[in-house]
Scaffold this motif. Structure first.
Motif, PDB file in Angstrom:
ATOM      1  N   LEU A  57      33.268  35.178  19.160  1.00 39.52           N
ATOM      2  CA  LEU A  57      32.990  36.225  20.149  1.00 39.52           C
ATOM      3  C   LEU A  57      31.913  37.177  19.652  1.00 39.52           C
ATOM      4  O   LEU A  57      31.695  37.300  18.448  1.00 39.52           O
ATOM      5  N   THR A  58      31.236  37.837  20.584  1.00 37.55           N
ATOM      6  CA  THR A  58      30.170  38.744  20.168  1.00 37.55           C
ATOM      7  C   THR A  58      30.510  40.218  20.369  1.00 37.55           C
ATOM      8  O   THR A  58      29.834  41.085  19.833  1.00 37.55           O
ATOM      9  N   ARG A  59      31.533  40.494  21.166  1.00 39.39           N
ATOM     10  CA  ARG A  59      31.907  41.893  21.373  1.00 39.39           C
ATOM     11  C   ARG A  59      33.414  41.964  21.564  1.00 39.39           C
ATOM     12  O   ARG A  59      33.949  41.311  22.464  1.00 39.39           O
ATOM     13  N   VAL A  60      34.067  42.768  20.745  1.00 38.65           N
ATOM     14  CA  VAL A  60      35.525  42.840  20.802  1.00 38.65           C
ATOM     15  C   VAL A  60      35.959  44.299  20.731  1.00 38.65           C
ATOM     16  O   VAL A  60      35.527  45.051  19.846  1.00 38.65           O
ATOM     17  N   TYR A  61      36.815  44.691  21.675  1.00 39.44           N
ATOM     18  CA  TYR A  61      37.389  46.029  21.650  1.00 39.44           C
ATOM     19  C   TYR A  61      38.872  45.945  21.294  1.00 39.44           C
ATOM     20  O   TYR A  61      39.592  45.090  21.813  1.00 39.44           O
ATOM     21  N   ALA A  62      39.304  46.827  20.437  1.00 41.26           N
ATOM     22  CA  ALA A  62      40.700  46.862  19.991  1.00 41.26           C
ATOM     23  C   ALA A  62      41.442  47.952  20.745  1.00 41.26           C
ATOM     24  O   ALA A  62      40.940  49.061  20.872  1.00 41.26           O
TER      25      ALA A  62
ATOM     26  N   GLN B  17      33.021  48.940  31.845  1.00 41.74           N
ATOM     27  CA  GLN B  17      31.588  48.966  32.166  1.00 41.74           C
ATOM     28  C   GLN B  17      30.789  48.245  31.097  1.00 41.74           C
ATOM     29  O   GLN B  17      29.878  47.467  31.392  1.00 41.74           O
ATOM     30  N   ARG B  18      31.114  48.505  29.860  1.00 42.35           N
ATOM     31  CA  ARG B  18      30.345  47.896  28.766  1.00 42.35           C
ATOM     32  C   ARG B  18      30.596  46.394  28.691  1.00 42.35           C
ATOM     33  O   ARG B  18      29.681  45.627  28.396  1.00 42.35           O
ATOM     34  N   LEU B  19      31.831  45.985  28.955  1.00 42.11           N
ATOM     35  CA  LEU B  19      32.133  44.550  28.946  1.00 42.11           C
ATOM     36  C   LEU B  19      31.339  43.849  30.039  1.00 42.11           C
ATOM     37  O   LEU B  19      30.757  42.788  29.823  1.00 42.11           O
ATOM     38  N   ARG B  20      31.302  44.458  31.214  1.00 41.83           N
ATOM     39  CA  ARG B  20      30.545  43.865  32.329  1.00 41.83           C
ATOM     40  C   ARG B  20      29.073  43.731  31.971  1.00 41.83           C
ATOM     41  O   ARG B  20      28.451  42.698  32.220  1.00 41.83           O
ATOM     42  N   SER B  21      28.494  44.779  31.419  1.00 47.47           N
ATOM     43  CA  SER B  21      27.074  44.716  31.045  1.00 47.47           C
ATOM     44  C   SER B  21      26.847  43.632  30.002  1.00 47.47           C
ATOM     45  O   SER B  21      25.876  42.884  30.072  1.00 47.47           O
ATOM     46  N   ALA B  22      27.754  43.558  29.038  1.00 48.66           N
ATOM     47  CA  ALA B  22      27.601  42.568  27.968  1.00 48.66           C
ATOM     48  C   ALA B  22      27.682  41.158  28.541  1.00 48.66           C
ATOM     49  O   ALA B  22      26.926  40.264  28.151  1.00 48.66           O
ATOM     50  N   GLU B  23      28.602  40.958  29.484  1.00 48.59           N
ATOM     51  CA  GLU B  23      28.752  39.631  30.092  1.00 48.59           C
ATOM     52  C   GLU B  23      27.466  39.223  30.804  1.00 48.59           C
ATOM     53  O   GLU B  23      27.040  38.072  30.714  1.00 48.59           O
ATOM     54  N   VAL B  24      26.880  40.177  31.515  1.00 43.56           N
ATOM     55  CA  VAL B  24      25.630  39.887  32.203  1.00 43.56           C
ATOM     56  C   VAL B  24      24.559  39.474  31.192  1.00 43.56           C
ATOM     57  O   VAL B  24      23.739  38.609  31.461  1.00 43.56           O
ATOM     58  N   GLY B  25      24.604  40.062  30.015  1.00 42.32           N
ATOM     59  CA  GLY B  25      23.664  39.708  28.959  1.00 42.32           C
ATOM     60  C   GLY B  25      24.035  38.439  28.215  1.00 42.32           C
ATOM     61  O   GLY B  25      23.424  38.117  27.202  1.00 42.32           O
ATOM     62  N   GLY B  26      25.085  37.741  28.683  1.00 49.92           N
ATOM     63  CA  GLY B  26      25.446  36.458  28.081  1.00 49.92           C
ATOM     64  C   GLY B  26      26.410  36.542  26.911  1.00 49.92           C
ATOM     65  O   GLY B  26      26.678  35.549  26.248  1.00 49.92           O
ATOM     66  N   GLU B  27      26.965  37.723  26.664  1.00 48.67           N
ATOM     67  CA  GLU B  27      27.889  37.847  25.533  1.00 48.67           C
ATOM     68  C   GLU B  27      29.266  37.269  25.849  1.00 48.67           C
ATOM     69  O   GLU B  27      29.663  37.178  27.010  1.00 48.67           O
ATOM     70  N   ARG B  28      29.973  36.858  24.789  1.00 52.08           N
ATOM     71  CA  ARG B  28      31.366  36.443  24.916  1.00 52.08           C
ATOM     72  C   ARG B  28      32.221  37.602  24.412  1.00 52.08           C
ATOM     73  O   ARG B  28      32.154  37.980  23.249  1.00 52.08           O
ATOM     74  N   THR B  29      33.037  38.148  25.302  1.00 50.09           N
ATOM     75  CA  THR B  29      33.738  39.390  24.996  1.00 50.09           C
ATOM     76  C   THR B  29      35.252  39.181  24.930  1.00 50.09           C
ATOM     77  O   THR B  29      35.771  38.167  25.405  1.00 50.09           O
ATOM     78  N   ALA B  30      35.938  40.155  24.357  1.00 49.63           N
ATOM     79  CA  ALA B  30      37.397  40.085  24.297  1.00 49.63           C
ATOM     80  C   ALA B  30      37.992  41.471  24.151  1.00 49.63           C
ATOM     81  O   ALA B  30      37.328  42.414  23.715  1.00 49.63           O
ATOM     82  N   ILE B  31      39.255  41.569  24.554  1.00 48.36           N
ATOM     83  CA  ILE B  31      40.051  42.767  24.285  1.00 48.36           C
ATOM     84  C   ILE B  31      41.234  42.318  23.431  1.00 48.36           C
ATOM     85  O   ILE B  31      41.928  41.356  23.770  1.00 48.36           O
TER      86      ILE B  31
END
Lengths: 246, 246
Positions: free
Chosen positions: A72-77, A97-111
């Motif tokens: 993953l490239t972005r993870v929030y705890a 909001q930040r997860l949505r923006s990151a997704e648009v930029g192609g990132e793989r995100t998680a909580i």
């Protein structure tokens, strides 16, 4: 792609099922489990998930939190309270909001969610970019399923207000995967250990966590991770080489 | 005053308790019950409410929905789906804003929830000013406690003075002065220069600027600047010392 939900060491199957159901209500689909206490698969998770049993069936299992986050490239705890760590603290709305923006930029995100009893430990938090804390009144007793619900709700809600796509970095400057960041941590901490910086031993872990928090906050690109590793090699190499030569 | 939560014909005591707990998390206090199926008081409601038992104990009982709403000036009805009624449909967020405004204007407000099985009937909806529908994905199976939770959360959030993002900085974690940052740059660049990292010469300045940009983005505290300088000393020191000794 929607954020992955990662549950670290969940205890009750019912709560895993409730989390899956909360996810399905708001369009999340990928569930990862780190060492669930009662083993896996878990019949009570499936029963509680009801119509969201597909999410439970497709859940993937990991031995450690670091492995669950590796690609993953972005993870929030998520944490319930202040931790005294120098780390950005987000509301669920801001995180969404930040997860949505990151997704648009192609990132793989998680909580990432901790277990029912103790939440996440500081080492797990040190693997993440920032912390999400749900604002509550003085009385605060949200359970795991409710925490997943509120974060999933905010993510779903953020869909229509997401500002137009924007990425901080050019195409060559992709975000590092979690595994690449972990390699940087390991490299740096090994060298600092060898040089006697992480001393005394009882402070070792807290010092390492503080350094990780600093690195997370920089939101390095992949290229910057490589640069940092090159800097560490350059700074440390003379030492090793000369020692060998002597 | 915070909105009253009115539960019409609730079935399970557990759900009444869960609603009370959801309320307490987000600062709601007054609970009204219309003809709960299993009578009142209900031990299971009290058990489930746990720390929010005070709300359950103080709940008031009504025979009809109309009586439960009689003294209120603004009431929103929650429904899971469109009803074909010519009535304004609000998101929980919009409803929360309006409730807050109404409260400031001295109104007594409430949110009305139907029972677990069938929700509100059209007569009950006709008693209300507008309808609240929680936006969900295709899969939608929110239970009563979750519906109360999300509406209470939005109400709490509408007052929210919690900044969307903040960083947990202690008093010791002041921001460095520009001069302190410049000393860090100079220290790091000197060591990288000595180790041959900033090479070839024509790329020296661009590389140094890229490193500075990374450091700026991390928004370091003063303490972190000192830590970084300690790390640089630790990583580089063996090298110099050994070289001198040789």
């Amino acid at each position: 792609m929607a954020p992955v939900v990662v549950l670290s060491h969940p205890q009750l199957g019912e709560n895993i099922g409730a989390a899956a159901r909360a996810m399905a209500n708001f369009g999340l689909a990928e569930l990862r489990l780190v060492a669930p206490r009662d083993g896996w698969p878990n019949g009570r998770a499936q029963a509680m998930a009801a119509g969201a049993a597909g999410i439970v069936d497709a859940a993937t299992l990991f031995a450690t939190t670091a492995e669950a986050l590796a690609d993953l490239t972005r993870v929030y705890a998520t944490t319930a309270r202040e931790r005294g760590i120098t780390k950005e603290v987000l509301t669920p709305a801001e995180a969404a909001q930040r997860l949505r923006s990151a997704e648009v930029g192609g990132e793989r995100t998680a909580i990432l969610f901790g277990n029912e009893r103790a939440g996440l430990d500081n080492d797990e938090i040190s693997l993440c970019d920032a912390v999400i804390t749900i604002p509550t009144a003085q009385f605060a007793s949200l359970n795991l399923g409710q925490a997943v619900l509120l974060n999933a709700y905010e993510w779903f809600r953020a869909a229509d207000t997401t500002p137009a796509a924007r990425t901080e970095h050019g195409a060559l400057h992709r975000r590092p995967t979690r595994a690449e960041l972990f390699q940087l941590f390991a490299h740096l901490e090994d060298e600092l250990e060898a040089s006697g910086f992480l001393y005394p031993p009882e402070k070792h872990d807290a010092m390492a966590r503080a350094i990780r928090a600093t690195i997370h906050r920089a939101r390095l690109t992949y290229q910057e991770v490589q640069t940092l590793r090159g800097m560490i090699v350059a700074l440390a190499k003379g030492k090793h080489r000369v020692r060998k030569d002597c």
